[in-house]
Write a protein that holds these residues in place. Structure first.
Motif, mmCIF file in Angstrom:
data_model
loop_
_atom_site.group_PDB
_atom_site.id
_atom_site.type_symbol
_atom_site.label_atom_id
_atom_site.label_comp_id
_atom_site.label_asym_id
_atom_site.label_seq_id
_atom_site.Cartn_x
_atom_site.Cartn_y
_atom_site.Cartn_z
ATOM 1 N N UNK A 89 0.834 -1.199 0.000
ATOM 2 C CA UNK A 89 0.000 0.000 0.000
ATOM 3 C C UNK A 89 0.870 1.252 0.000
ATOM 4 N N UNK A 90 1.939 1.243 0.795
ATOM 5 C CA UNK A 90 2.856 2.384 0.813
ATOM 6 C C UNK A 90 3.482 2.589 -0.567
ATOM 7 N N UNK A 91 3.827 1.501 -1.234
ATOM 8 C CA UNK A 91 4.394 1.601 -2.574
ATOM 9 C C UNK A 91 3.408 2.175 -3.569
ATOM 10 N N UNK A 92 2.161 1.751 -3.496
ATOM 11 C CA UNK A 92 1.132 2.272 -4.400
ATOM 12 C C UNK A 92 0.919 3.763 -4.189
ATOM 13 N N UNK A 93 0.792 4.153 -2.931
ATOM 14 C CA UNK A 93 0.513 5.560 -2.639
ATOM 15 C C UNK A 93 1.715 6.439 -2.952
ATOM 16 N N UNK A 94 2.913 5.976 -2.616
ATOM 17 C CA UNK A 94 4.122 6.768 -2.888
ATOM 18 C C UNK A 94 4.316 6.971 -4.385
ATOM 19 N N UNK A 95 4.115 5.899 -5.153
ATOM 20 C CA UNK A 95 4.360 5.961 -6.598
ATOM 21 C C UNK A 95 3.329 6.789 -7.336
ATOM 22 N N UNK A 96 2.209 7.063 -6.707
ATOM 23 C CA UNK A 96 1.134 7.776 -7.404
ATOM 24 C C UNK A 96 0.806 9.130 -6.783
ATOM 25 N N UNK A 97 1.606 9.553 -5.786
ATOM 26 C CA UNK A 97 1.261 10.808 -5.106
ATOM 27 C C UNK A 97 2.403 11.809 -5.080
ATOM 28 N N UNK A 98 3.432 11.583 -5.885
ATOM 29 C CA UNK A 98 4.530 12.543 -5.947
ATOM 30 C C UNK A 98 5.582 12.358 -4.881
ATOM 31 N N UNK A 99 5.429 11.356 -4.030
ATOM 32 C CA UNK A 99 6.445 11.079 -3.014
ATOM 33 C C UNK A 99 7.552 10.226 -3.630
ATOM 34 N N UNK A 100 8.706 10.146 -2.951
ATOM 35 C CA UNK A 100 9.779 9.279 -3.462
ATOM 36 C C UNK A 100 9.271 7.849 -3.642
ATOM 37 N N UNK A 101 9.570 7.271 -4.793
ATOM 38 C CA UNK A 101 9.098 5.902 -5.050
ATOM 39 C C UNK A 101 9.879 4.924 -4.196
ATOM 40 N N UNK A 102 9.290 3.794 -3.871
ATOM 41 C CA UNK A 102 9.982 2.819 -3.014
ATOM 42 C C UNK A 102 11.149 2.175 -3.747
ATOM 43 N N UNK A 103 12.028 1.550 -2.972
ATOM 44 C CA UNK A 103 13.142 0.812 -3.555
ATOM 45 C C UNK A 103 12.603 -0.464 -4.199
ATOM 46 N N UNK A 104 12.714 -0.534 -5.510
ATOM 47 C CA UNK A 104 12.207 -1.702 -6.236
ATOM 48 C C UNK A 104 13.381 -2.630 -6.543
ATOM 49 N N UNK A 105 13.952 -3.195 -5.487
ATOM 50 C CA UNK A 105 15.129 -4.048 -5.643
ATOM 51 C C UNK A 105 14.843 -5.507 -5.338
ATOM 52 N N UNK A 106 13.601 -5.815 -5.029
ATOM 53 C CA UNK A 106 13.187 -7.192 -4.778
ATOM 54 C C UNK A 106 12.133 -7.580 -5.798
ATOM 55 N N UNK A 107 12.374 -8.671 -6.513
ATOM 56 C CA UNK A 107 11.429 -9.037 -7.554
ATOM 57 C C UNK A 107 10.091 -9.463 -6.960
ATOM 58 N N UNK A 108 10.129 -10.084 -5.792
ATOM 59 C CA UNK A 108 8.883 -10.482 -5.143
ATOM 60 C C UNK A 108 8.026 -9.255 -4.837
#
Length: 300
Positions: A89-108
């Motif tokens: 949920x934090x990743x969805x909201x961060x990526x769509x609200x202008x906040x820093x996107x999460x670290x996408x370093x885990x394929x899972x």
């Protein structure tokens, strides 16, 4: 019919008097009019307007006809329970609200985020993930899984690049088989055919009398014309034929040219005239030519 029954599936409402053990620090706006709750009970206080702009799912939910005139006012006092974890949920909201996107370093994590973004119809998040899977951190470590996702989503350019990254992989290794299980059957077949074409063309080239005179039915020394049995060439072909399946990375990188069997081949001499049987520069050039002709990308 109750108002709740009109809402899209996967949302559950409870009164805000139900207390949560924690509120996410990045989403704790006192002026927020919507509270989302993760599967672990973490609360995300956010705004219905930003959710509507980012998500077709939430936009549909907020635009549904209200059976009670007071429902729009009541929304602010309710918590929407979602099935996803707080990280997703934090990743969805961060990526769509202008906040820093999460670290996408885990394929899972990337796969969980993509599934949720599809579920909630969040195209901006999907676009970010499309870029993220092309990072060396994910693409080099998991080319098969990247290929599977890109193929399934119709991202042709990304799928082709990922398929090229797989050609150095032994598809029968335990790690590869695990990743192959994530690829749908149609695209899995295309990937397997790529590797099969590479193997067949490689072996056919090694057996070609046009490319290599040692494959001629009656081999003769190019100097004294003494009839020969190309034992060392036959041995090297056997080693290379196995390498294309068991050690394909050596073929892709061409490090196979540094193997001992190649050095032994190039040093082979005629037992009668003691002249070298194989021209080192010409033989290596033809081996390079053979490897360069191999297909490197899935055909769509």
């Amino acid at each position: 019919m109750s108002t709740t029954a009109l809402l899209p599936a996967a949302a559950d409402y409870t009164d805000s008097s139900v207390t949560s053990s924690k509120t996410h620090p990045s989403f704790n706006d006192a002026n927020a009019d919507i509270s989302l709750c993760s599967s672990e009970g973490t609360i995300f206080r956010t705004h219905s307007l930003s959710l509507s702009l980012a998500s077709g799912w939430f936009r549909s939910m907020f635009s549904l006809p209200q059976c009670m005139s007071s429902h729009k006012l009541a929304v602010s006092s309710e918590i929407i329970h979602l099935a996803e974890s707080s990280g997703v949920i934090a990743g969805l909201l961060s990526s769509s609200s202008g906040q820093p996107i999460p670290h996408l370093d885990s394929f899972e994590y990337v796969e969980e985020l993509l599934y949720a973004a599809e579920k909630y119809d969040m195209p901006s998040v999907i676009s970010i993930i499309r870029l993220a899977i092309m990072s060396p951190l994910l693409l080099d470590a998991h080319p098969i899984r990247v290929y599977g996702i890109a193929s399934a989503w119709g991202w042709t350019a990304e799928a082709k690049l990922a398929s090229t990254k797989t050609i150095g992989w032994d598809l029968l290794s335990s790690s590869a088989i695990k990743d192959l299980n994530t690829v749908d059957s149609r695209h899995l077949t295309a990937l397997l055919l790529l590797h099969r074409r590479r193997r067949d063309m490689f072996r056919a080239g090694l057996d070609s009398p046009v490319l290599f005179y040692a494959n001629a039915p009656c081999g003769r020394c190019p100097n004294c014309q003494k009839e020969l049995v190309h034992v060392q060439w036959t041995h090297m072909k056997h080693v290379w034929s196995n390498a294309i399946e068991q050690s394909p990375a050596a073929v892709v990188s061409k490090s196979i040219l540094q193997h001992q069997d190649v050095h032994q081949l190039l040093g082979t001499t005629c037992q009668d005239c003691a002249k070298k049987l194989y021209d080192p520069e010409g033989t290596v050039a033809k081996l390079n030519e053979l490897m360069d002709r191999l297909p490197t990308v899935v055909e769509f």
